[in-house]
Design an enzyme around this catalytic site. Structure first.
Site, PDB file in Angstrom:
ATOM      1  N   ASP A  51      46.282  62.320  41.237  1.00 45.29           N
ATOM      2  CA  ASP A  51      47.294  61.930  41.875  1.00 45.29           C
ATOM      3  C   ASP A  51      48.647  62.497  41.216  1.00 45.29           C
ATOM      4  O   ASP A  51      48.477  63.060  40.169  1.00 45.29           O
ATOM      5  CB  ASP A  51      47.477  60.276  41.825  1.00 45.29           C
ATOM      6  CG  ASP A  51      48.097  59.624  43.194  1.00 45.29           C
ATOM      7  OD1 ASP A  51      49.386  59.771  43.431  1.00 45.29           O
ATOM      8  OD2 ASP A  51      47.383  59.002  43.706  1.00 45.29           O
ATOM      9  N   ASP A  78      49.193  67.790  41.730  1.00 44.68           N
ATOM     10  CA  ASP A  78      49.603  67.957  43.222  1.00 44.68           C
ATOM     11  C   ASP A  78      49.085  69.028  43.851  1.00 44.68           C
ATOM     12  O   ASP A  78      48.768  69.968  43.553  1.00 44.68           O
ATOM     13  CB  ASP A  78      51.201  68.764  42.848  1.00 44.68           C
ATOM     14  CG  ASP A  78      52.032  68.844  44.279  1.00 44.68           C
ATOM     15  OD1 ASP A  78      51.197  68.759  45.379  1.00 44.68           O
ATOM     16  OD2 ASP A  78      53.073  69.100  44.023  1.00 44.68           O
ATOM     17  N   ASN A 105      41.129  61.757  50.176  1.00 42.72           N
ATOM     18  CA  ASN A 105      42.425  60.544  50.674  1.00 42.72           C
ATOM     19  C   ASN A 105      43.662  60.896  50.813  1.00 42.72           C
ATOM     20  O   ASN A 105      44.195  60.506  51.564  1.00 42.72           O
ATOM     21  CB  ASN A 105      41.684  59.244  49.568  1.00 42.72           C
ATOM     22  CG  ASN A 105      42.935  58.305  49.907  1.00 42.72           C
ATOM     23  OD1 ASN A 105      42.997  57.541  50.794  1.00 42.72           O
ATOM     24  ND2 ASN A 105      43.575  58.205  48.935  1.00 42.72           N
ATOM     25  N   TYR A 170      52.251  65.101  60.840  1.00 45.02           N
ATOM     26  CA  TYR A 170      50.917  64.313  60.662  1.00 45.02           C
ATOM     27  C   TYR A 170      49.991  64.102  61.381  1.00 45.02           C
ATOM     28  O   TYR A 170      48.705  64.208  61.035  1.00 45.02           O
ATOM     29  CB  TYR A 170      51.744  62.819  60.134  1.00 45.02           C
ATOM     30  CG  TYR A 170      50.681  61.814  59.530  1.00 45.02           C
ATOM     31  CD1 TYR A 170      50.440  61.890  58.375  1.00 45.02           C
ATOM     32  CD2 TYR A 170      50.271  60.822  60.530  1.00 45.02           C
ATOM     33  CE1 TYR A 170      49.431  61.051  57.814  1.00 45.02           C
ATOM     34  CE2 TYR A 170      49.387  59.719  59.897  1.00 45.02           C
ATOM     35  CZ  TYR A 170      49.014  60.057  58.399  1.00 45.02           C
ATOM     36  OH  TYR A 170      48.138  58.895  58.160  1.00 45.02           O
ATOM     37  N   LYS A 174      46.093  65.115  61.091  1.00 43.98           N
ATOM     38  CA  LYS A 174      45.024  64.036  61.278  1.00 43.98           C
ATOM     39  C   LYS A 174      43.984  64.660  62.449  1.00 43.98           C
ATOM     40  O   LYS A 174      42.668  64.351  62.257  1.00 43.98           O
ATOM     41  CB  LYS A 174      45.457  62.847  61.438  1.00 43.98           C
ATOM     42  CG  LYS A 174      46.177  62.477  60.118  1.00 43.98           C
ATOM     43  CD  LYS A 174      45.428  62.341  58.874  1.00 43.98           C
ATOM     44  CE  LYS A 174      46.005  61.606  57.599  1.00 43.98           C
ATOM     45  NZ  LYS A 174      45.196  61.681  56.554  1.00 43.98           N
ATOM     46  N   THR A 205      48.984  48.412  52.937  1.00 40.27           N
ATOM     47  CA  THR A 205      49.309  49.001  51.364  1.00 40.27           C
ATOM     48  C   THR A 205      50.714  48.897  51.198  1.00 40.27           C
ATOM     49  O   THR A 205      51.755  48.720  52.019  1.00 40.27           O
ATOM     50  CB  THR A 205      48.740  50.641  51.455  1.00 40.27           C
ATOM     51  OG1 THR A 205      50.061  50.981  52.595  1.00 40.27           O
ATOM     52  CG2 THR A 205      47.496  50.877  51.884  1.00 40.27           C
TER      53      THR A 205
END
Ligand SMILES: NC(=O)c1ccc[n+]([C@@H]2O[C@H](COP(=O)([O-])OP(=O)(O)OC[C@H]3O[C@@H](n4cnc5c(N)ncnc54)[C@H](O)[C@@H]3O)[C@@H](O)[C@H]2O)c1
Length: 262
Positions: A51, A78, A105, A170, A174, A205
């Site tokens: 992360d 990164d 993820n 995005y 996806k 989240t």
């Protein structure tokens, strides 16, 4: 009445095949990734995660380590920097003694309008949402082949299936991820490496809370078939199954966890 369960309770499924498995989770420091790391650790797997959110990542390691069969490992990486990705993945493979499961993820769903997209922003969005999924898979495939098989789970999104506003890059990524899954599954199937897409609906989240007002959340629930908000532990339950040997004949497909959002 149905009980709400979380990865930490005794009510969740146990997968003997996940004990001691070597797992890498990208973007494991917060959000859904945090739930994934917690769930794999609770199954007794050897978990490493990467992360950019270093404080959150270390806090997660500190929280999970006392009760873990194997303390999770975290590294700052990164994923848009492919040299760093390659080096960190080699380091994690050595630390884990191999890799059996990769969960792609990490992602970022910043909103943008069509007119504001520059070529540089196009590259940046594709690099944070799509490119690293391929190169992370490429990095672990040799170890999976040596192990006699493996499982790769790529995170897609319901967003492009619905065609949401202000997410064109995005959603482009996806959509591509489902093609990536199908292609990798075909090329890797004879090596016993399974590849599937996880397609979440709207998961509650901390970051999502930023986008949605209570009224917006109520609209999502109204559009779902089921009442209630999806939690990271609900997504983790699907990921654990698909990563386990119980899913040994599941590959090349897209699995929705969206409470029936249409
Ligand atoms: N939450 C949802 O409702 C939802 C819905 C559909 C799909 N998804 C997908 O699920 C996945 C996880 O989403 P989330 O909601 O937990 O997101 P999040 O933003 O809460 O967490 C993503 C994690 O990835 C990390 N990350 C971001 N960029 C990175 C980089 N360049 N290198 C390394 N790490 C990086 C972040 O620091 C963070 O810890 C994403 O692929 C997302 O697109 C989420």
């Amino acid at each position: 009445m149905l009980q709400k369960t979380s990865a930490a309770t005794d009510m969740v499924a146990r997968y003997p095949s996940l004990i001691d498995k070597r797992v890498i989770v990208t973007g494991g420091g917060s959000g859904i990734g945090e739930g994934l790391v917690e769930a794999f650790v609770a199954q007794g797997a050897r978990v490493a995660f990467v992360d950019i959110a270093e404080d959150a990542a270390q806090a997660l390691v500190d929280r999970l380590t006392p009760d873990a069969r194997h303390a999770p490992i975290q590294r700052h990486c990164d994923l848009t920097n492919l040299d760093s990705l390659k080096a960190i993945f080699a380091d994690l493979e050595e630390a884990l003694g191999g890799v059996d499961i990769l969960v792609n993820n990490a992602g970022n769903d910043d909103r943008h309008s069509i007119e504001d997209v520059t070529p540089a922003y196009w590259d940046e969005r594709l690099n944070v949402n799509l490119r690293h999924q391929f190169f992370a898979a490429q990095a672990v495939i040799p170890a999976m082949k040596r192990a006699g098989g493996g499982a790769i789970l790529n995170f897609g999104s319901i967003s492009w299936h619905l065609g949401l506003n202000d997410l064109v890059l995005y959603q482009t990524c996806k959509a591509a991820i489902e093609g990536l899954t199908r292609s990798l599954a075909r090329d890797l199937g004879r090596e016993n490496i399974r590849v599937n897409t996880i397609v979440p609906g709207n998961v509650q989240t901390p970051r999502q809370e930023k986008w949605y007002t209570p009224e917006g959340e109520a609209e999502i629930v109204a559009a779902q078939c089921l009442d209630g908000r999806i939690q990271p532990s609900d997504v983790a339950a699907l990921v654990l199954f698909l990563a386990s040997d119980d899913a040994k004949m599941c590959t090349g497909h897209d699995y929705f966890i969206d409470a029936g959002w249409r």
